[in-house]
Enzyme design. Structure first.
Site, short mmCIF file in Angstrom:
data_model
loop_
_atom_site.label_atom_id
_atom_site.label_comp_id
_atom_site.label_asym_id
_atom_site.label_seq_id
_atom_site.Cartn_x
_atom_site.Cartn_y
_atom_site.Cartn_z
N ASN A 259 -31.83 -13.14 -1.24
CA ASN A 259 -32.70 -14.19 -1.78
C ASN A 259 -32.51 -14.26 -3.29
OD1 ASN A 259 -35.30 -15.98 -1.12
ND2 ASN A 259 -35.60 -14.97 -3.09
N GLY B 66 11.06 -60.92 -8.91
CA GLY B 66 10.54 -61.31 -7.61
C GLY B 66 10.59 -60.19 -6.58
N ASN C 168 0.26 -65.54 4.80
CA ASN C 168 1.13 -64.37 4.67
C ASN C 168 0.35 -63.15 4.19
OD1 ASN C 168 3.38 -62.71 4.36
ND2 ASN C 168 3.79 -63.46 2.30
N ARG D 127 -4.34 -57.16 -14.95
CA ARG D 127 -5.71 -57.61 -14.76
C ARG D 127 -6.69 -56.46 -14.55
NH1 ARG D 127 -6.07 -62.10 -10.30
NH2 ARG D 127 -4.03 -61.39 -9.61
N LEU E 41 6.64 -51.17 -2.54
CA LEU E 41 6.77 -51.81 -3.85
C LEU E 41 5.59 -51.41 -4.72
CD1 LEU E 41 7.98 -55.38 -2.76
CD2 LEU E 41 9.29 -53.27 -3.11
N GLU F 64 5.42 -70.55 -0.09
CA GLU F 64 4.52 -70.15 -1.16
C GLU F 64 3.59 -71.31 -1.51
OE1 GLU F 64 4.16 -67.13 -2.40
OE2 GLU F 64 5.76 -66.38 -1.10
#
Length: 458
Positions: free
Chosen positions: A372, A92, A182, A27, A20, A167
């Site tokens: 070098n 959902g 969960n 945020r 998902l 929930e």
């Protein structure tokens, strides 16, 4: 009901992983989708896909948001052949999983539901999640003992059986006291997945279709529902920049422990930052404040000194890099070669024992064994339109403060005089000079000072 059908061993069972990844991550306050933010130089969803492949997933279906071709491309890069499904309405987690209905209808022994913003889950955890399915369970949910369970769904159990996931907003006061929470991930028997998901309703505080409801549904239908418990740190999800930094810290700690266990010395581990693909050989020493970007290989016995930054580079056995060195993509440092302080190398090969000790830029070049390169040397490799190569032969000596204008070849054993601008090839064992002849004017400074002082007096 418990099926009496025989089960294949986990290694023989097909596994569809539904990832998902439709959340925008508001945020994060970013123009980039949340799952594309990186930890250890790999996107979070890239970590998840890599881990699923290691855990034996045979197919992947990713659920992305509308017009998120960038996420879809990252999924295809991480798991070629992955199917992409779009969740247009956010109703959902169960609704999100059902967005991949076509993949579910194709059939798989096991179905894993994973999340694109949980980059710390281990392959062993996915295997642990699937194992009970092979022993007859209909569903397995991943849980953890939370130090602070606020906000997490609670596991309602009876012995070893998981009865439901409640929930937080829907939990009673007694259920909110439960600390077994969960972790989000779930494994479902493939032949049950569509049936269970189709029974989910949205009668809850948020009016959404919760994936967690299928636990109670499965248990009510008589299927065995089990719990796989993992450490809390492993299920760490990322919703904002602070959690992204916490995930980076945790994965860096994990990577540091892995390389030290393999025989690498990290003098100050907490100051060294590794990439997900960093490869360090035995007896490599990494001093404090070193950053490894993607694609770095350091072979046995090499030393990376403090304050160096490496990306897309390979360091051969016994070589030394830094301090304050920068190796960019395409840099290759040969056995026992030395790259010193304030040296930048890009798309350049240093031969065995070559030395580039300080204050030098080498781009699009090859340096032969034992050569070098003096302080202040640069390869002038770009004219504003194209890149050109500089070839420096074995045992050549490039004097300090020289500019090598590519394309150019400096032969084996050749010398370049200090302060030269070299525009033509130099044969083997020859001396190349490209500077104005020095002029000395006796007593010039005395006359200059007298004139300057007189002007100042006026």
């Amino acid at each position: 009901m418990t099926s009496t059908a025989s089960f294949k061993t986990p290694s023989d069972r097909s596994c569809l992983a539904i990832v998902l990844a439709a959340g925008e991550g508001t945020r994060m306050n970013s123009g980039k989708p949340k799952v594309l933010h990186q930890v250890a130089n790999r996107s979070m969803i890239g970590h998840v896909l890599s881990t699923l492949a290691k855990a034996g997933a045979t197919s992947v279906a990713a659920v992305v948001g509308p017009d998120r071709e960038d996420v879809a491309n990252e999924v295809r890069k991480g798991f070629p052949g992955a199917q992409i499904f779009v969740q247009r309405d956010r109703l959902g987690t169960a609704h999100a999983v059902l967005s991949a209905r076509d993949a579910l209808e194709q059939g798989a022994d096991d179905v894993i539901v994973a999340f694109g913003d949980t980059p710390l889950v281990l392959a062993e955890t996915f295997a642990k999640l699937r194992a009970p399915l092979a022993r007859g369970a209909g569903l397995v949910a991943m849980g953890f003992e939370a130090q602070d369970p606020t906000g997490y769904g609670r596991f309602i159990t009876s012995g070893d059986e998981l009865l439901a996931i409640r929930e937080h907003k829907d939990a009673t006061e007694a259920e909110q006291a439960i600390t077994l929470c969960n972790g989000g991930l779930m494994a479902i028997r493939g032949d049950l997945a569509l049936s269970l998901l189709g029974r989910v309703e949205n009668r809850n505080a948020k009016g959404e279709y919760y994936l967690t409801d299928i636990v109670e549904i499965a248990h009510g239908l008589g299927y065995r529902t089990a719990v796989a418990i993992v450490p809390e740190d492993e299920v760490h999800g990322v919703n904002d920049r602070a959690q992204l930094a916490a995930a980076e810290r945790m994965i860096q700690d994990r990577l540091r422990q892995e390389v030290m266990a393999s025989g690498v010395t990290l003098v100050a581990p907490e100051t060294v930052f590794l990439s997900h693909d960093t490869r360090l050989g035995r007896d490599v020493v990494v001093e404090p404040h070193v950053v490894f970007g993607p694609g770095v290989v350091v072979e046995d016995g090499a030393v990376v000194h403090s304050f160096s930054h490496l990306e897309g580079a390979r360091i051969a056995p016994g070589a030394g890099v830094g301090p304050f060195a920068r190796l960019r993509p395409g840099a290759s440092v040969g056995p026992k070669a030395k790259v010193g302080n304030f040296v930048e190398i890009k798309n350049t090969e240093l031969g065995a024992g070559a030395k580039v000790s300080h204050l030098t830029y080498l781009g699009d070049a090859s340096v032969g064994a034992g050569a070098n390169i003096g302080a202040g040397t640069i390869t002038c490799n770009y004219d504003g339109f194209g890149k050109y190569r500089t070839e420096i032969g074995e045992g050549a000596f490039i004097g300090s403060n020289s500019s090598l204008v590519a394309p150019i070849t400096i032969g084996k054993g050749a010398f370049v005089g200090s302060g030269s601008v070299i525009t033509d090839d130099i044969p083997d064992d020859a001396l190349g000079l490209g500077r104005g002849r020095q002029i000395v004017k006796e007593d010039w400074a005395i006359a200059f000072r007298e004139k300057a002082q007189a002007a100042k007096g006026k």
